[in-house]
Write a protein that holds these residues in place. Structure first.
Motif, mmCIF file in Angstrom:
data_model
loop_
_atom_site.group_PDB
_atom_site.id
_atom_site.type_symbol
_atom_site.label_atom_id
_atom_site.label_comp_id
_atom_site.label_asym_id
_atom_site.label_seq_id
_atom_site.Cartn_x
_atom_site.Cartn_y
_atom_site.Cartn_z
ATOM 1 N N PRO A 1 -4.113 14.082 4.138
ATOM 2 C CA PRO A 1 -4.352 13.067 3.109
ATOM 3 C C PRO A 1 -4.683 13.703 1.761
ATOM 4 C CG PRO A 1 -5.560 12.561 5.121
ATOM 5 C CD PRO A 1 -5.033 13.948 5.283
ATOM 6 N N THR B 1 0.298 5.352 0.785
ATOM 7 C CA THR B 1 -0.587 6.420 1.242
ATOM 8 C C THR B 1 0.040 7.763 0.895
ATOM 9 O OG1 THR B 1 -1.407 5.048 3.060
ATOM 10 C CG2 THR B 1 -1.773 7.419 3.218
ATOM 11 N N THR C 1 -5.007 6.343 0.000
ATOM 12 C CA THR C 1 -4.294 5.068 0.047
ATOM 13 C C THR C 1 -4.561 4.251 -1.208
ATOM 14 O OG1 THR C 1 -4.364 5.016 2.466
ATOM 15 C CG2 THR C 1 -3.939 2.934 1.337
ATOM 16 N N THR D 1 0.840 -1.190 0.000
ATOM 17 C CA THR D 1 0.000 0.000 0.000
ATOM 18 C C THR D 1 0.876 1.241 0.000
ATOM 19 O OG1 THR D 1 -0.147 0.130 2.420
ATOM 20 C CG2 THR D 1 -1.838 -1.167 1.274
#
Length: 316
Positions: free
Chosen positions: A240, A233, A281, A231
């Motif tokens: 984010p 992110t 993500t 993953t």
């Protein structure tokens, strides 16, 4: 008698279930071998990290592979090969001009020679492009991902941004069309940019990478010959990122190059593309054909600008 019949039904159901499991494992193993050009075998999971930066044969498949590699959209053919050979039965990567001056933009020209010995001129779209062309230096620097143009005679022209001197490998990923058959391949060939070479050591494995103000944080594991997971992110200024834009029908494109022999692989995030709303993500399925250090080049787009982060992982 009734108990005996019930017992026979249970036994038959168990046998059928066992056959289905064996078939599923066999199919999955075959897909990994075809996608990675390597041998299968279970290996321990290892941590994946990142750092900021910027010949084996393969068999051609004459029929479309609609399954593809995990992490890619299901409408893509997954190319066969790892880029360590320029030819397979029926198809050959044939460079026609590779003279590039160090520090200056240059052009590499090549053809794909088909089963009849003539340049192929019909290709299917793969991620919106008929040809994906990559170059990387032997120390895993100087990465470029290009989309060449093709002339009527089947000659492709790829415009390189000023490369530094060194030994390079080019990779051509395409789907050749011959009648009703499609053949997805990844072929490669070395070339040299003349001049004094300054080698850059491979950056150590880390857990984050930074590019253009963005931070990518990596987690997960990779497993040789089997599906692993990774993953990434994406954040900016500690927040984010949720405005990733589609790039080649995905929210990110990842090219992987093996540090030992420059074997090549690529993968894409899982999930569907839904406008400019990707992130933060991204999840990837991974299937690497061999152990060792791999350099991943993660490309993603925001605000119409393409960003490329380099990531080093180790597959044990």
């Amino acid at each position: 008698m009734l108990k005996t019949v019930r017992l026979l039904k249970i036994i038959r159901g168990s046998v059928r279930a066992r056959r289905h499991r064996v078939l599923a494992v066999t199919m999955a193993t075959g897909l990994v071998l075809a996608a990675c050009g390597g041998t299968s075998g279970q290996a321990p999971a290892v941590a994946a990290g990142a750092s900021a930066a910027g010949s084996h044969g393969a068999s051609a498949s004459a029929t479309p592979d609609h399954g593809g590699m995990p992490g890619m959209s299901h409408n893509h053919n997954m190319p066969t090969g790892d880029g360590l050979t320029a030819s397979v039965p029926s198809y050959r990567l044939a460079p026609t001009a590779t003279a590039v001056t160090a520090g200056q933009p240059g052009t590499i020209r090549f053809q794909i020679i088909g089963p009849d010995g003539m340049p192929v001129t019909t290709f299917a779209d793969d991620q919106t492009k008929q040809m994906h062309f990559y170059v990387v230096r032997s120390d895993l620097t100087g990465f470029q991902h290009l989309h060449p143009t093709m002339a009527a005679d089947g000659t492709w022209s790829a415009s390189l941004a000023a490369p530094p001197p060194g030994s390079y490998r080019m990779y051509a990923s395409f789907i050749a069309v011959a009648g009703d058959k499609q053949t997805a391949l990844l072929l490669g060939e070395p070339f040299t940019v003349a001049g004094a070479v300054t080698t850059v050591p491979l950056p150590a494995v880390a857990s984050t990478a930074e590019v253009d103000g963005y931070t990518l944080t990596f987690a997960g594991h990779t497993v040789t010959g089997l599906d692993g997971n990774l993953t990434a992110t994406v954040t900016k200024d500690g927040k984010p990122v949720t405005d990733l834009q589609p790039y080649l029908e995905s929210y990110a494109h990842v090219s992987a190059v093996h540090a030992g022999d420059l074997a090549f692989a690529h993968l894409h995030p899982e999930g569907e593309v839904n406008g400019d709303h990707g992130g933060p993500t991204l999840s990837f399925n991974t299937a690497f054909g061999k152990p060792g250090d791999w350099r991943l080049f993660v490309q993603f787009q925001t605000g119409g600008v393409l960003h490329t982060a380099a990531v080093t992982i180790n597959v044990a």
